[in-house]
Design an enzyme around this catalytic site. Structure first.
Site, short mmCIF file in Angstrom:
data_model
loop_
_atom_site.label_atom_id
_atom_site.label_comp_id
_atom_site.label_asym_id
_atom_site.label_seq_id
_atom_site.Cartn_x
_atom_site.Cartn_y
_atom_site.Cartn_z
CB THR A 37 3.99 58.69 24.74
OG1 THR A 37 3.53 57.84 25.79
CG2 THR A 37 2.83 59.13 23.89
CD GLN A 82 5.05 48.43 31.95
OE1 GLN A 82 5.70 47.89 32.86
NE2 GLN A 82 4.35 49.53 32.16
CG ASN A 105 0.39 48.29 29.58
OD1 ASN A 105 0.41 47.79 28.46
ND2 ASN A 105 -0.57 49.10 29.96
CB CYS A 140 -7.99 56.65 30.81
SG CYS A 140 -9.31 57.58 31.55
CB SER A 159 9.28 54.49 29.39
OG SER A 159 8.82 55.41 30.33
CG HIS A 185 8.17 56.95 34.05
ND1 HIS A 185 7.06 56.36 34.62
CD2 HIS A 185 7.82 57.20 32.75
CE1 HIS A 185 6.08 56.29 33.73
NE2 HIS A 185 6.52 56.79 32.58
CB THR A 222 17.85 72.67 25.74
OG1 THR A 222 18.04 73.84 24.93
CG2 THR A 222 18.98 72.55 26.74
N1 PLP Z 1 4.19 51.48 26.44
C1 PLP Z 1 3.85 50.77 27.52
C2 PLP Z 1 3.69 49.30 27.42
C3 PLP Z 1 3.65 51.42 28.75
O1 PLP Z 1 3.30 50.71 29.82
C4 PLP Z 1 3.81 52.81 28.80
C5 PLP Z 1 3.55 53.55 30.06
O2 PLP Z 1 2.73 53.17 30.86
C6 PLP Z 1 4.18 53.50 27.63
C7 PLP Z 1 4.36 52.79 26.48
C8 PLP Z 1 4.35 54.99 27.64
O3 PLP Z 1 5.50 55.37 28.35
P1 PLP Z 1 5.77 56.90 28.74
O4 PLP Z 1 5.14 57.10 30.08
O5 PLP Z 1 7.26 57.03 28.81
O6 PLP Z 1 5.19 57.73 27.68
#
Ligand code: PLP
Length: 372
Positions: free
Chosen positions: A73, A170, A142, A316, A190, A192, A228
């Site tokens: 994000t 994704q 996603n 959400c 991302s 995670h 940092t």
């Molecule tokens: N874009 C997509 C397609 C996602 O599925 C997600 C997270 O669900 C994001 C962006 C945002 O990722 P982050 O959690 O690293 O902000």
């Protein structure tokens, strides 16, 4: 208590056990601030460099193209702040739709694939300074798992002299990403979503393009993102990337087997189920379903009570279920409150590392679904 069966890997992937081990080793290394000039600072620089090498190997780019951020994000926001006009699709993640504030949103077809004819219509109208126009299309959705025709998007954008970004949050770990080969200017990732801790993301930027940062301070990340560095997040992201690249089973065959097994069961037991994106090219781990008569919140609660952790296509951040803009954009507005997403581990390496999903679990889940 028996742990619920987790089928929400598109929301987040548990920190992989190999990653956890590397994080403990990293914590035992000592106090690390990569800006320090002493021994521990040098260790920090080395950790960042190794992580960049691992991630850039996974997506085929130069490690100097990577800028670490706190999330995908943040990476998207950093990029979008540099553009006046952003053309994007109706099925993008809110990270893109909210930060682009775009009124140039083009549609998808009923299978959830972006409509390139509409995109071209938009681009034709934008004849001014297109170098200040960014086309942004996600690689993998996603909610549905539908893979978008990124190479065709790049071709069109370049025809009209625009720059192109792809939200690959994704796609990473699910399909092969070759940044150099696609001709993309920007990609966002991302950590995670592939088994690193939350709180780490990256912007991949073709280094010929000058960007202005949005966070100012100590000049970290080549001056593009001050603060940092999140050493543990960076270490974890790099280790997860290495695990995927070096895995002998760099495939999704087993994941696909489980997903398809479940999909077939559902079709047999509940033929009234709608499968979104069924006819499109989808990643192996995702399945978005809806029962016309069952609201998503009810389905989620009942499945939770049966010890299955799945997700509404449209949850959400408050945990409430809202209408899925993706399902609506595909022309199923009447089902936009009903969709439920089942997402398996992104690939076989992560399945082996983390998960104990059995066909027996899936039999029970399919029965629960048919009795909702
Ligand atoms: N874009 C997509 C397609 C996602 O599925 C997600 C997270 O669900 C994001 C962006 C945002 O990722 P982050 O959690 O690293 O902000």
């Amino acid at each position: 208590m028996i742990k619920p069966t987790y089928l929400d890997y598109n929301a987040t992937v548990p920190i992989l056990k190999e990653v956890k081990k590397s994080l403990i080793d990293c914590m035992n290394e000592g106090p690390i601030n990569a800006s320090s000039v002493h021994y521990y600072g040098r260790k920090g620089k080395e950790i960042i460099d190794v992580a960049k090498t691992n991630i850039s190997n996974l997506i085929n780019t130069n490690k100097n193209n990577l800028i670490f951020t706190s999330s995908a994000t943040e990476a998207i926001n950093l990029l979008f702040n540099n553009f006046k006009t952003i053309v994007t699709s109706s099925i993008e993640h809110l990270a893109v739709l909210s930060s682009s504030k775009s009124d140039h949103i083009f549609p998808v077809n009923q299978n959830g694939v972006v409509d390139l004819n509409y995109l071209e219509t938009y681009l034709k109208k934008l004849t001014k300074n297109n170098k200040q126009t960014l086309v942004s299309v996600m690689w993998v959705n996603n909610e549905t798992g539908v893979i978008q025709p990124i190479k065709d998007v790049v071709k069109l954008a370049k025809k009209y002299d625009c720059l192109v970004h792809c939200d690959a949050a994704q796609a990473l770990g699910k399909i092969k990403i070759n940044f150099e080969d696609t001709g993309l200017d920007f990609l966002t990732l991302s950590g995670h979503k592939i088994g690193a801790p939350t709180g780490i993301g990256a912007l991949v930027a073709n280094n010929k393009i000058n960007l202005t940062p949005q966070i100012f301070g100590g000049g970290q990340e080549q001056g593009m993102r001050a603060g940092t560095e999140n050493i543990l997040g960076i270490k974890g992201f790099g280790e997860a990337a290495k695990l995927i690249t070096s895995s002998k089973t760099n495939t999704s065959t087993k994941v696909k087997f489980l997903r398809d097994y479940f999909e077939k069961k559902i079709k047999n037991l509940s033929p009234e189920t709608i499968i979104f994106g069924e006819k499109a090219n989808r990643v192996a781990n995702t399945l978005l379903l809806a029962l016309p008569k069952i609201p998503g919140d009810l389905a989620l609660m009942k499945l939770d009570l049966e010890s299955f952790s799945v997700s509404s296509g449209s949850a959400c951040s408050s945990g409430k279920i809202s209408k899925s803009h993706v399902v609506s954009a595909m022309g199923y507005d009447n089902l936009a409150l009903n969709s439920i997403r089942f997402s398996f581990p992104p690939n076989d390496a992560i399945l082996h590392s983390e998960s104990l999903i059995t066909t027996k679990d899936l039999d029970r889940l399919a029965h629960c679904w048919s009795n909702l």
